[in-house]
Design an enzyme around this catalytic site. Sequence first.
Site, PDB file in Angstrom:
ATOM      1  N   GLY A   9      -7.986  29.503  32.569  1.00  0.00           N
ATOM      2  CA  GLY A   9      -6.875  30.225  33.205  1.00  0.00           C
ATOM      3  C   GLY A   9      -7.341  31.044  34.392  1.00  0.00           C
ATOM      4  O   GLY A   9      -6.897  32.177  34.595  1.00  0.00           O
ATOM      5  N   GLY A  10      -8.248  30.466  35.196  1.00  0.00           N
ATOM      6  CA  GLY A  10      -8.579  31.073  36.492  1.00  0.00           C
ATOM      7  C   GLY A  10      -7.521  30.606  37.494  1.00  0.00           C
ATOM      8  O   GLY A  10      -6.525  29.972  37.123  1.00  0.00           O
ATOM      9  N   THR A  11      -7.764  30.881  38.758  1.00  0.00           N
ATOM     10  CA  THR A  11      -6.774  30.471  39.778  1.00  0.00           C
ATOM     11  C   THR A  11      -6.541  28.967  39.718  1.00  0.00           C
ATOM     12  O   THR A  11      -5.409  28.504  39.858  1.00  0.00           O
ATOM     13  CB  THR A  11      -7.238  30.861  41.198  1.00  0.00           C
ATOM     14  OG1 THR A  11      -7.949  32.085  41.122  1.00  0.00           O
ATOM     15  CG2 THR A  11      -6.077  31.020  42.130  1.00  0.00           C
ATOM     16  N   ALA A  12      -7.620  28.209  39.489  1.00  0.00           N
ATOM     17  CA  ALA A  12      -7.476  26.744  39.472  1.00  0.00           C
ATOM     18  C   ALA A  12      -6.573  26.303  38.318  1.00  0.00           C
ATOM     19  O   ALA A  12      -5.670  25.468  38.497  1.00  0.00           O
ATOM     20  CB  ALA A  12      -8.848  26.085  39.345  1.00  0.00           C
ATOM     21  N   LYS A  83      -3.543  35.931  57.343  1.00  0.00           N
ATOM     22  CA  LYS A  83      -4.821  35.528  57.952  1.00  0.00           C
ATOM     23  C   LYS A  83      -4.519  34.575  59.110  1.00  0.00           C
ATOM     24  O   LYS A  83      -4.026  33.466  58.886  1.00  0.00           O
ATOM     25  CB  LYS A  83      -5.661  34.836  56.872  1.00  0.00           C
ATOM     26  CG  LYS A  83      -6.914  34.143  57.351  1.00  0.00           C
ATOM     27  CD  LYS A  83      -7.689  33.558  56.163  1.00  0.00           C
ATOM     28  CE  LYS A  83      -8.825  32.664  56.579  1.00  0.00           C
ATOM     29  NZ  LYS A  83      -9.504  32.011  55.466  1.00  0.00           N
ATOM     30  N   LEU A 345     -13.680  25.006  40.193  1.00  0.00           N
ATOM     31  CA  LEU A 345     -15.148  25.054  40.225  1.00  0.00           C
ATOM     32  C   LEU A 345     -15.762  24.030  39.293  1.00  0.00           C
ATOM     33  O   LEU A 345     -16.908  23.626  39.485  1.00  0.00           O
ATOM     34  CB  LEU A 345     -15.626  26.467  39.857  1.00  0.00           C
ATOM     35  CG  LEU A 345     -15.170  27.571  40.825  1.00  0.00           C
ATOM     36  CD1 LEU A 345     -15.542  28.945  40.280  1.00  0.00           C
ATOM     37  CD2 LEU A 345     -15.763  27.374  42.211  1.00  0.00           C
ATOM     38  N   GLU A 354     -15.238  28.357  54.916  1.00  0.00           N
ATOM     39  CA  GLU A 354     -13.900  28.113  55.461  1.00  0.00           C
ATOM     40  C   GLU A 354     -12.829  28.297  54.378  1.00  0.00           C
ATOM     41  O   GLU A 354     -11.697  27.831  54.542  1.00  0.00           O
ATOM     42  CB  GLU A 354     -13.812  26.702  56.072  1.00  0.00           C
ATOM     43  CG  GLU A 354     -14.631  26.525  57.349  1.00  0.00           C
ATOM     44  CD  GLU A 354     -13.909  26.978  58.626  1.00  0.00           C
ATOM     45  OE1 GLU A 354     -12.700  27.230  58.578  1.00  0.00           O
ATOM     46  OE2 GLU A 354     -14.588  27.073  59.675  1.00  0.00           O
TER      47      GLU A 354
HETATM   48  C1  LIG Z   1     -18.932  33.684  46.402  1.00  0.00           C
HETATM   49  C2  LIG Z   1     -17.657  32.903  46.298  1.00  0.00           C
HETATM   50  C3  LIG Z   1     -16.664  33.070  47.232  1.00  0.00           C
HETATM   51  C4  LIG Z   1     -15.496  32.319  47.164  1.00  0.00           C
HETATM   52  N1  LIG Z   1     -14.550  32.450  48.146  1.00  0.00           N
HETATM   53  C5  LIG Z   1     -13.462  31.664  48.126  1.00  0.00           C
HETATM   54  C6  LIG Z   1     -12.466  31.768  49.117  1.00  0.00           C
HETATM   55  O1  LIG Z   1     -12.535  32.591  50.031  1.00  0.00           O
HETATM   56  N2  LIG Z   1     -11.389  30.949  49.025  1.00  0.00           N
HETATM   57  C7  LIG Z   1     -11.248  30.056  48.020  1.00  0.00           C
HETATM   58  O2  LIG Z   1     -10.256  29.305  48.012  1.00  0.00           O
HETATM   59  N3  LIG Z   1     -12.140  29.984  47.043  1.00  0.00           N
HETATM   60  C8  LIG Z   1     -13.244  30.745  47.069  1.00  0.00           C
HETATM   61  N4  LIG Z   1     -14.146  30.663  46.061  1.00  0.00           N
HETATM   62  C9  LIG Z   1     -13.871  29.790  44.932  1.00  0.00           C
HETATM   63  C10 LIG Z   1     -12.899  30.465  43.986  1.00  0.00           C
HETATM   64  O3  LIG Z   1     -13.491  31.634  43.446  1.00  0.00           O
HETATM   65  C11 LIG Z   1     -12.532  29.527  42.863  1.00  0.00           C
HETATM   66  O4  LIG Z   1     -12.243  28.262  43.364  1.00  0.00           O
HETATM   67  C12 LIG Z   1     -11.305  30.009  42.148  1.00  0.00           C
HETATM   68  O5  LIG Z   1     -11.463  31.317  41.728  1.00  0.00           O
HETATM   69  C13 LIG Z   1     -10.977  29.144  40.969  1.00  0.00           C
HETATM   70  O6  LIG Z   1     -11.944  29.312  39.965  1.00  0.00           O
HETATM   71  P1  LIG Z   1     -11.730  28.505  38.633  1.00  0.00           P
HETATM   72  O7  LIG Z   1     -10.363  28.770  38.142  1.00  0.00           O
HETATM   73  O8  LIG Z   1     -12.138  27.106  38.847  1.00  0.00           O
HETATM   74  O9  LIG Z   1     -12.811  29.145  37.630  1.00  0.00           O
HETATM   75  P2  LIG Z   1     -12.879  30.595  36.927  1.00  0.00           P
HETATM   76  O10 LIG Z   1     -12.224  31.657  37.726  1.00  0.00           O
HETATM   77  O11 LIG Z   1     -14.314  30.783  36.569  1.00  0.00           O
HETATM   78  O12 LIG Z   1     -12.027  30.413  35.595  1.00  0.00           O
HETATM   79  C14 LIG Z   1     -12.542  29.761  34.465  1.00  0.00           C
HETATM   80  C15 LIG Z   1     -11.540  29.871  33.329  1.00  0.00           C
HETATM   81  O13 LIG Z   1     -12.004  29.080  32.233  1.00  0.00           O
HETATM   82  C16 LIG Z   1     -11.842  29.808  31.041  1.00  0.00           C
HETATM   83  N5  LIG Z   1     -12.818  29.342  30.056  1.00  0.00           N
HETATM   84  C17 LIG Z   1     -14.148  29.125  30.231  1.00  0.00           C
HETATM   85  N6  LIG Z   1     -14.684  28.729  29.071  1.00  0.00           N
HETATM   86  C18 LIG Z   1     -13.685  28.674  28.149  1.00  0.00           C
HETATM   87  C19 LIG Z   1     -13.611  28.354  26.752  1.00  0.00           C
HETATM   88  N7  LIG Z   1     -14.693  28.014  26.041  1.00  0.00           N
HETATM   89  N8  LIG Z   1     -12.411  28.443  26.143  1.00  0.00           N
HETATM   90  C20 LIG Z   1     -11.298  28.806  26.821  1.00  0.00           C
HETATM   91  N9  LIG Z   1     -11.315  29.108  28.124  1.00  0.00           N
HETATM   92  C21 LIG Z   1     -12.486  29.056  28.770  1.00  0.00           C
HETATM   93  C22 LIG Z   1     -12.070  31.261  31.442  1.00  0.00           C
HETATM   94  O14 LIG Z   1     -11.489  32.142  30.496  1.00  0.00           O
HETATM   95  C23 LIG Z   1     -11.354  31.302  32.784  1.00  0.00           C
HETATM   96  O15 LIG Z   1      -9.986  31.540  32.564  1.00  0.00           O
HETATM   97  C24 LIG Z   1     -15.307  31.421  46.102  1.00  0.00           C
HETATM   98  C25 LIG Z   1     -16.292  31.276  45.132  1.00  0.00           C
HETATM   99  C26 LIG Z   1     -17.466  31.995  45.223  1.00  0.00           C
HETATM  100  C27 LIG Z   1     -18.532  31.810  44.177  1.00  0.00           C
END
Ligand SMILES: Cc1cc2nc3c(=O)[nH]c(=O)nc-3n(C[C@H](O)[C@H](O)[C@H](O)COP(=O)(O)OP(=O)(O)OC[C@H]3O[C@@H](n4cnc5c(N)ncnc54)[C@H](O)[C@@H]3O)c2cc1C
Length: 510
Positions: A9-12, A83, A345, A354
Amino acid sequence: MKKLLILGGGTAGWMAANMMNHYLGRNKEDIANSKAWEITVVESPQIGIIGVGEGSTPQLKKFFDLLDITESQWMPACSATFKNGISFIDWSEHTQTNRYFHPFPSPFDRQTAAAFLYHCQMRSRGMDVPVNPDDFFLSAHLAKFKLSPKPLPGKPQVPLNYAYHFDSAKLGAFLCQHAVSNGVRHISSTMESVLQHPDSGIQAIQLASGEQLNADLFIDATGFNSLLLQGVLQEPFETFASNLFNNSAVAIPSNRQDIIAAETKATALSAGWAWQIPLTNRTGNGYVYSDQYLSPEQAEKELRDHIGADMSKDSGAEQKPAKHLKMKVGQVQRHWHKNVVAVGLSQGFIEPLEATALHLVQETVLKLASSLLDPMYTSEPDRIKLAFNESIRKRFNGVRDYIVCHYKMNTRTGSQYWIDNRENNNISTQLADVIDTWRAKKDIASVLEKHTMTQYYPVISWYCLLAGYGSFASASSANKLPSSNMRQLTQYLMRSTTHFASHNASLGLI
Ligand SMILES: Cc1cc2nc3c(=O)[nH]c(=O)nc-3n(C[C@H](O)[C@H](O)[C@H](O)COP(=O)(O)OP(=O)(O)OC[C@H]3O[C@@H](n4cnc5c(N)ncnc54)[C@H](O)[C@@H]3O)c2cc1C
């Protein structure tokens, strides 16, 4: 009814939930109920989100438009700002200003962009003419004067391309609420194990709460851990480390700016670059670097010094703890394997220069929804998956090449990191072709088209990058063009800026 389970439940995860619900959810009246999908998001209360990633591309506007969510609904809730583009500062040492602006080109720029391209051609023939994109694009002027890309009421409503900055934790919470209010089920629990099908796809996940959830399709949105696709299904990960050196980041917030900038700043430092992202509640700062050249302690110190030097008064950053992160840069071989699709991710990451990560999430989910809705999917699922994987891989590679080009063209001399980046020949043959063509003073547009690279960045963005770095042979001052046209162009852009609101006013801050 078919079941889709989104793990994470991250942004993705929440972007995927909202988009999939829009295209395939059971609330959709125009989809016969038997074809609709029941969508569940599982998010661990123990494992947090990454909590960085606060800039977007213009594509994010399309995401909110698709969901019928207005800016006045989501922007204040997410401390969001506008932006106009990105300022690249100190990436080259020999240009006049050591900075250039990467605009999001709009139809409005048609004339001035043509002048810019013409100047680039003249400059490559040795004429002494301005070629910094800042002088040619309206969005660069809007950013310079801290104006929003929204025209004032009563002025011509010229639609400009623009993007956003936002607080990523607040955006996740907002998207969760929206998805749940539209019928998506939300479970807060940690996945502990997986039950596999005999064909080794995934049958069900076992939660810490004791509940077992089966599904037809799983979206792995578990962040860098990629628990389902890279973990359970062992899908190989292809690193981009030989193309892109940065593998670490450190982030430190500072106070909100009084007059909020309408641009991201990307400033080159000794072994990477620092972002500055202005929000309505704080300013996000971070340093993306390679740990081959700098330790986390050195990076934190350099970032703190940079924030201190950049802000005229107390930045508030001194009291704030730093957050250190490792970045896994690259992509999985297959983004969709068996009944698991990775999004966010967990599918891969290209460093954030970018701000393309959420853009790639959006494109992945869009392609997934259209693949599932493809009438051929029932009879030829493997062919559809193959096409999906091919398309997403190419997109990742296309974005990577544009980012790599920034490093390849740098002219900094102060540290080995920048020299190594410039001398690195581990670049794709397509990118090498573009750079060679540019250096041979030939037209890069046809090369970009030939390699289908304009699908990811338009020709004008490539010109802005290459010209912005000042990578031309030296010009002869004897070959100056008459400056009257340039004066007219500047006056035209300056007049146009008077049609736009101040950024603070458009955010309701005055
Ligand atoms: C330094 C940095 C800068 C960035 N800047 C940008 C930017 O400017 N613009 C942009 O578009 N993107 C940027 N990103 C990328 C951005 O942070 C991610 O693409 C975005 O936050 C989505 O992350 P996610 O949802 O994939 O993962 P996460 O935010 O890591 O979410 C993972 C989810 O999985 C769940 N989870 C994990 N394991 C389990 C489990 N066992 N059981 C149940 N749930 C679980 C967690 O609870 C969490 O809800 C950046 C990334 C980094 C590292």
